[in-house]
Design a protein around this motif. Structure first.
Motif, PDB file in Angstrom:
ATOM      1  N   SER A  44       0.722  -1.187   0.010  1.00 26.89           N
ATOM      2  CA  SER A  44      -0.055   0.096  -0.036  1.00 26.89           C
ATOM      3  C   SER A  44       0.851   1.395   0.009  1.00 26.89           C
ATOM      4  CB  SER A  44      -0.982  -0.094   1.063  1.00 26.89           C
ATOM      5  OG  SER A  44      -0.236   0.161   2.449  1.00 26.89           O
ATOM      6  N   ALA A  45       1.852   1.231   0.760  1.00 26.52           N
ATOM      7  CA  ALA A  45       2.729   2.519   0.855  1.00 26.52           C
ATOM      8  C   ALA A  45       3.910   2.287  -0.054  1.00 26.52           C
ATOM      9  CB  ALA A  45       3.277   2.755   2.376  1.00 26.52           C
ATOM     10  N   GLY A  46       4.151   1.134  -0.442  1.00 23.44           N
ATOM     11  CA  GLY A  46       5.403   0.957  -1.440  1.00 23.44           C
ATOM     12  C   GLY A  46       6.772   0.955  -0.657  1.00 23.44           C
ATOM     13  N   GLY A  47       7.763   0.330  -1.341  1.00 21.11           N
ATOM     14  CA  GLY A  47       9.085   0.241  -0.616  1.00 21.11           C
ATOM     15  C   GLY A  47       8.963  -0.556   0.792  1.00 21.11           C
ATOM     16  N   LYS A  48      10.072  -0.306   1.077  1.00 24.88           N
ATOM     17  CA  LYS A  48      10.652  -1.456   2.567  1.00 24.88           C
ATOM     18  C   LYS A  48      10.356  -0.314   3.707  1.00 24.88           C
ATOM     19  CE  LYS A  48      12.749  -4.900   0.142  1.00 24.88           C
ATOM     20  NZ  LYS A  48      13.951  -5.846   0.094  1.00 24.88           N
ATOM     21  N   ALA A  68      -2.568   1.974   4.291  1.00 25.05           N
ATOM     22  CA  ALA A  68      -1.902   3.124   4.677  1.00 25.05           C
ATOM     23  C   ALA A  68      -1.124   3.547   3.371  1.00 25.05           C
ATOM     24  CB  ALA A  68      -0.645   2.854   5.609  1.00 25.05           C
ATOM     25  N   SER A  69      -1.362   4.872   2.703  1.00 24.52           N
ATOM     26  CA  SER A  69      -0.821   5.408   1.849  1.00 24.52           C
ATOM     27  C   SER A  69       0.577   5.761   1.954  1.00 24.52           C
ATOM     28  CB  SER A  69      -1.504   6.516   1.083  1.00 24.52           C
ATOM     29  OG  SER A  69      -1.480   7.671   2.297  1.00 24.52           O
ATOM     30  N   GLU A  70       1.068   6.193   3.357  1.00 25.81           N
ATOM     31  CA  GLU A  70       2.508   6.447   3.582  1.00 25.81           C
ATOM     32  C   GLU A  70       2.645   5.945   4.802  1.00 25.81           C
ATOM     33  OE1 GLU A  70       3.889  10.330   2.426  1.00 25.81           O
ATOM     34  OE2 GLU A  70       1.999  10.931   1.635  1.00 25.81           O
ATOM     35  N   VAL A  71       3.883   5.496   5.081  1.00 29.18           N
ATOM     36  CA  VAL A  71       4.426   5.194   6.548  1.00 29.18           C
ATOM     37  C   VAL A  71       6.012   5.816   6.524  1.00 29.18           C
ATOM     38  CG1 VAL A  71       4.860   3.415   8.071  1.00 29.18           C
ATOM     39  CG2 VAL A  71       2.755   3.258   6.469  1.00 29.18           C
ATOM     40  N   LEU A  72       6.288   6.364   7.595  1.00 25.82           N
ATOM     41  CA  LEU A  72       7.605   6.766   7.916  1.00 25.82           C
ATOM     42  C   LEU A  72       7.817   6.195   9.239  1.00 25.82           C
ATOM     43  CD1 LEU A  72      10.101   8.432   7.301  1.00 25.82           C
ATOM     44  CD2 LEU A  72       8.990  10.208   8.342  1.00 25.82           C
ATOM     45  N   SER A  73       9.144   5.379   9.232  1.00 26.31           N
ATOM     46  CA  SER A  73       9.693   4.822  10.509  1.00 26.31           C
ATOM     47  C   SER A  73      10.342   5.748  11.328  1.00 26.31           C
ATOM     48  CB  SER A  73      10.467   3.701  10.178  1.00 26.31           C
ATOM     49  OG  SER A  73       9.823   2.562   9.494  1.00 26.31           O
ATOM     50  N   GLN A  74      10.314   5.753  12.542  1.00 25.75           N
ATOM     51  CA  GLN A  74      11.050   6.670  13.452  1.00 25.75           C
ATOM     52  C   GLN A  74      11.068   8.062  12.811  1.00 25.75           C
ATOM     53  OE1 GLN A  74      14.671   4.628  14.233  1.00 25.75           O
ATOM     54  NE2 GLN A  74      13.513   3.294  15.556  1.00 25.75           N
ATOM     55  N   PRO A  75      10.129   8.732  12.792  1.00 26.70           N
ATOM     56  CA  PRO A  75       9.874  10.093  11.865  1.00 26.70           C
ATOM     57  C   PRO A  75      10.470  11.191  12.367  1.00 26.70           C
ATOM     58  CG  PRO A  75       7.708   9.699  12.921  1.00 26.70           C
ATOM     59  CD  PRO A  75       8.703   8.414  13.100  1.00 26.70           C
TER      60      PRO A  75
END
Length: 133
Positions: A44-48, A68-75
């Motif tokens: 859904s968000a693309g990438g790893k 989820a269209s976007e996810v950022l780890s440890q933003p």
């Protein structure tokens, strides 16, 4: 803080382009470590997306299921003052789900100590002040 560090007051954080930033820490692996970091592919968000525990990878799977269209780890790193002094927290994820932004931390309830509960409460207040959940 280094020369490449940006600081924002909470009142301005709603307008900070957080989703275009990089994780605050790298995700590394080594023999005999106690936690389980890795990268999880998301359709859904693309990438790893980086994670540091099995609970976090489970959340990433759920976020993918929720599209989820976007996810950022440890933003970002949240530094704050409180009655007992100074503290900081790096939330686990910032996710966009159905147009809303969610600030997420993953920790089993039985492992949350008083100091960590204070940090999570501060993060919840910052998220609410920025119109996030």
């Amino acid at each position: 803080m280094g020369t490449d560090t940006l600081c924002w007051p909470v009142q301005d954080m709603a307008h900070v382009p957080v989703m275009s930033s990089r994780p605050m820490r790298g995700f590394t692996w080594r023999a005999k470590q106690r936690h389980h970091p890795g990268l999880e592919a998301m359709a859904s968000a693309g990438g790893k997306h980086g994670f540091e525990s099995l609970k976090e990878v489970s959340l990433l799977v759920a976020l993918d299921f929720l599209r989820a269209s976007e996810v950022l780890s440890q933003p970002f790193r949240l530094d704050f003052e409180h009655a007992g002094g100074h503290a900081w927290l790096i939330p686990d994820f910032l996710a966009v789900i159905g147009g809303g932004m969610w600030l997420l931390d993953v920790r089993p309830m039985e492992l949350i100590k008083e100091e960590e509960a204070l940090k999570f409460a501060a993060a919840r207040e910052v998220a609410a002040a920025c119109g996030r959940r």
